[in-house]
Structure formats: C-alpha cells, structure tokens
Design an enzyme around this catalytic site. Structure first.
Site, PDB file in Angstrom:
ATOM      1  N   GLY A  98       0.784  -1.227   0.000  1.00  7.04           N
ATOM      2  CA  GLY A  98       0.000   0.000   0.000  1.00  7.04           C
ATOM      3  C   GLY A  98       0.815   1.276   0.000  1.00  7.04           C
ATOM      4  N   ARG A 113      -3.235  13.624  -4.779  1.00  6.87           N
ATOM      5  CA  ARG A 113      -3.765  13.785  -6.129  1.00  6.87           C
ATOM      6  C   ARG A 113      -5.129  14.465  -6.074  1.00  6.87           C
ATOM      7  NH1 ARG A 113      -3.704   8.674 -10.022  1.00  6.87           N
ATOM      8  NH2 ARG A 113      -5.391   7.853  -8.712  1.00  6.87           N
ATOM      9  N   ARG A 132     -14.391   5.527 -12.532  1.00  7.97           N
ATOM     10  CA  ARG A 132     -13.707   4.924 -13.678  1.00  7.97           C
ATOM     11  C   ARG A 132     -14.664   4.001 -14.437  1.00  7.97           C
ATOM     12  NH1 ARG A 132      -8.231   4.389 -11.191  1.00  7.97           N
ATOM     13  NH2 ARG A 132      -8.412   5.221  -9.089  1.00  7.97           N
ATOM     14  N   ASP A 153      -9.626   0.372 -15.701  1.00  5.17           N
ATOM     15  CA  ASP A 153      -9.650   1.067 -14.409  1.00  5.17           C
ATOM     16  C   ASP A 153      -8.876   2.374 -14.459  1.00  5.17           C
ATOM     17  OD1 ASP A 153      -7.597  -1.141 -14.576  1.00  5.17           O
ATOM     18  OD2 ASP A 153      -6.750  -0.005 -12.908  1.00  5.17           O
TER      19      ASP A 153
END
Length: 486
Positions: free
Chosen positions: A125, A175, A182, A251
């Site tokens: 992660g 971000r 998506r 995705d």
C-alpha cells in the site's frame, strides 16, 4: 495558534451503497517531510499554502492527522488489465474527501501510498518517492499543455523505506481530480449483478459530472454518449502532443474525461506509431498508434456495464450501445484532424488537407524525425532545424504547405499564432524527467525538478529559456523503458 488550512469537505461518495467503498484511514508514517508543493493549485482549491506547508499541514498530507470534515475511504472497482478482467480497488490509495472550492467545484483529494487497504491484494500500500515525483511532473505538464488531467498538490517524503526490487525512499502523493469514477467502477457494479447499485452509481456520476442530462428521456444513453465524446477528445489531445499513457486499462479511464494514473507514461521523441515505453507492455497493446483503438475497446466495456440501464429489452439496449460506440471513430478523427490542422496553421478546410498532414507524418516516420521539434521548427518557420530539411520530398511538401497557407484570407501572422498555440516548444522529455528524478531521489536536490517544472508550466511560450529543454537525448542504442512504480 495553528493557522487554518481551509479544508471545506462535503463527501458525497459516502452516500453511495457501501459496496463501492471501505472506510479506511491512512497509516501514519514516521518522519514526514515536504518534498514538493503546488502553491497555485492549493490556492485554487481554497487552501492556505503556508498553512499546508507548516508542520501541521505536512502531518495532514502524510495521513498522520485527519482534517476536520474528511471521511477517508478506499474505492472498490474492477478492470480489464491488458485485456484480462480482474477485481481491483484502491490498493494503495485513500480518498481523503471532496473539497468544495471557492468557485463551487467539487474536487477529490486522494492520497497515493498511504498504506494497505482491503484491496491491496498482498501489496504494502506504499509508494516510492521516484514514481510519485514522476506523476507530479507529468500531470502538471499535461495541465499546462491544456489536456484534461488529474493534478498533483504535494509529494511528502515519509521517512520510511519501501521495498520493490531494492530499497527505496517512500512518499505520499496528494492527487486532485474531478472524481475517481472509472470505467472499472461500473464494471465492478455490473459484475455484482445488482441493478439498483448500478443505477445508484450511474445516477451519482450523472449528477456529479453531467447534471444537464438528468431531465433527459433516456439519461443513461446520453451519459454513455457524453463519456464517449470526452474520451474521443482526450485521446486526440494525447496523440497531438505525442503522449503515451502506457497502461490504458479500463480502471484507468475516467468518467470525467480526465487523464489518470501516470505510471509508465512518457512522451514520444522520434515519431513512430509503434512506440512503447512501458516495461510490462511486451506486446505493444498500448503503443502510441493503438491508443484510439484501445480507447473505444474500453468504452465498449463501459457500454456493456450500462446495458441493463439503457433499455429493459436487451436487443434494444445493444442497439443503443452500438450506435453510441460507432460515433467514437468519427469524433476522434474530427478532434485529431482539427488539432493537426491547427498544428500546421490551417484556418479553413480544403480537400487536400488530409494528404498534407498524412504526407508529413509519413516522412517523419521514415526519417526518424523528432515529433515535437518538427512542429516547433515549422512554427518558427525554421525548416533547417529538422532532419527532414535536406530531403527532396520534404522540400516539395514544404512548398505545398506554403502555397496552402497562401490561399487563406487571414494574414500569415494568424497562422503562426495558431501554430504557436498548438505546438508546444517543450514537453517533459524522458531524459530530462529522469535527470530531475535522479537528482531528487539520489541526492535530495530538488532544484533540477523545480527548474524543469517552471519551464514546463508555459509550454507554448517558445522562449529562449526553453531552448535547452528542446534538445533530444543522445542515442545510446538502448530503448527507453518506464515502470509502473507499484
């Protein structure tokens, strides 16, 4: 007294059925330190740049503190990766929340690299510093080029190592996106065969991105067409600047029409439609010349997901979907053709324009001309600056082009101005990006990256300061390779 940062969260995604997400806090890190920060974007988001760069702000951008009003979660989605369908989700991302800007826009604030989630599939992660800095550079360059994109607010060093093939410094990227919905999100919903959840997701996406369609007779058909329109426009813009995404899985295709996921992406130097940079794209599925075809393939998967909503009769639904999908090629070609005309300063339409464009690209491929620099040379009326200059066929083409410009009613200055607005002088050249990343990651020297970012922030300036960034890399004989960073 802690200075107020300016967070203004309103987290609508949590109103969706909980199959679409898992509430998930970032995992704290040992020693967060600001690496690079986007002051202008912070201000646009309604955030105080000084407060965000303070110790308290850095703690928040590292995930060590959760801002008031945030509702951290990881999103569930699926996707076709290199053509193979799989269940996915945010394996190394946490959506902090949705910031409402002073302009009233709703923007996702997402961390990349904040630790394991329920969708990590065995991964840690976390993210390495180099790939996060790379996304910062490329996404901000794309924004400056006028291409719809997610953006980067900050990269924070974590003070912890991540382990890939070797030990690397860790980092978290913040971000910013219109949303992280998506094609794969819809595939996930459709795959569960729960039509009410699919409907809830579609209604949410329409309300968030296409509210003008809510009153239409068949809003789901209109929704499909709108996403096709935006992707046709987006991919044409990629082609016009020589951008290669590198991992066009479903995705990684957004409903909003923004470019997302800057893993193994790169910009083409020598013009060649077969160009591939990604180390994992061994078959060239996502080569530069294939991007429009992969775009419509991905959109077909989106249409499949929406079929139960398009019409209760499956034959009727398929006909509606196919009709919408059939528009992509024409839409893409129109966007690309108009863009190429602008790159050549053509202000009106003539029947031979298509061959004028095609003949130039054929020569560029044949003689290994640099894509960006060829159009830059034409913009400056300096054909001698391109490798094509001494070729007889180029001299003939150049004469045809000058005659074509001469048949326009507008003055030459108008054509040159259009070309200057359409042909960037600089792009994030791969060797320049690597130079900046090496200095930052290996030496802790961010000055190279800062200078590169400044040059890339105004790509159409055609200034003398940009000239050194127009040079092509030395030919080493080895192909340039990019990596996804996971």
């Amino acid at each position: 007294m802690t200075k107020k940062i300016g967070w203004n969260f309103d987290n609508s995604y949590t109103q969706l059925p909980d199959v679409f997400y898992t509430l998930q806090k970032p995992k704290p890190v040992r020693a967060p330190k600001m690496a690079v920060f986007n002051t202008s974007l912070a201000e646009r988001l309604g955030l105080d740049p000084d407060a965000l760069q303070s110790e308290n702000g850095v703690e928040q951008l590292a995930g060590n503190q959760i801002p008031d009003g945030a509702s951290p979660l990881s999103q569930a989605y699926a996707g076709h990766q290199f053509g193979h369908f799989t269940m996915l989700g945010d394996g190394r991302a946490v959506l902090l929340g949705e910031q409402i800007t002073p302009q009233g826009d709703r923007m996702d604030i997402q961390f990349k690299g904040p630790g394991r989630t329920p969708y990590s599939r065995g991964g840690d992660g976390r993210a390495a510093l180099g790939p996060m800095l790379r996304e910062y550079i490329i996404s901000e360059a794309m924004h400056a080029l006028g291409i719809p994109t997610t953006r980067s607010l900050a990269v924070v060093e974590t003070g912890e190592a991540v382990y890939r093939e070797t030990e690397l410094p860790g980092a978290i990227l913040t971000r910013v996106a219109s949303s992280h919905l998506r094609v794969g999100t819809f595939q996930y919903a459709a795959g569960r065969d729960e039509i009410e959840n699919l409907r809830a997701l579609a209604d949410y996406a329409i309300h968030r991105h296409y509210p003008e369609m809510e009153a239409q007779e068949n809003k789901y058909v209109s929704f499909l067409q709108a996403v096709i329109d935006r992707q046709a426009s987006l991919i044409a813009k990629w082609q016009l600047v020589g951008f290669i995404h590198g991992v066009m899985n479903t995705d990684n295709m957004t409903i909003s029409g923004e470019t997302i996921d800057y893993g193994p992406c790169a910009f083409m130097d020598t013009y060649d439609p077969a160009t591939v940079f990604s180390s994992i794209d061994r078959q060239g599925r996502y080569a530069y010349g294939n991007q429009p075809y992969i775009g419509v393939w991905n959109l077909a998967r989106f249409a499949e997901s929406l079929l139960p909503l398009l019409h209760e009769n499956m034959d009727e639904a398929l006909e509606m979907a196919n009709e919408a999908l059939s528009s992509f090629a024409k839409l893409f070609q129109k966007n690309w053709h108009e863009g190429m005309k602008a790159k050549l300063g053509l202000l009106n339409e003539e029947p031979q324009d298509e061959s004028l464009i095609g003949d130039l690209l054929t020569m560029m491929e044949k003689y290994h001309a640099d894509y960006t620099n060829t159009f830059r040379a034409l913009t400056l009326y300096k054909p001698e600056d391109t490798v094509l200059h001494e070729k007889d066929e180029f001299k003939q083409w150049y004469e045809r082009w000058q005659e074509r410009l001469g048949r326009q009613n507008e003055p030459r200055e108008s054509s040159q101005q259009l070309m200057q607005q359409s042909n960037p002088a600089v792009i994030p050249r791969n060797h320049r990006v690597e130079e900046a990343l090496d200095a930052a990651v290996e030496k802790g020297d961010y000055s190279v990256m800062e200078k590169l970012l400044k040059v890339l922030s105004d790509p159409y300036a055609h200034s003398t300061e940009q000239k050194e960034y127009c040079t092509v890399p030395d030919q080493t004989g080895k192909p340039y390779r990019t990596f996804c960073g996971t």
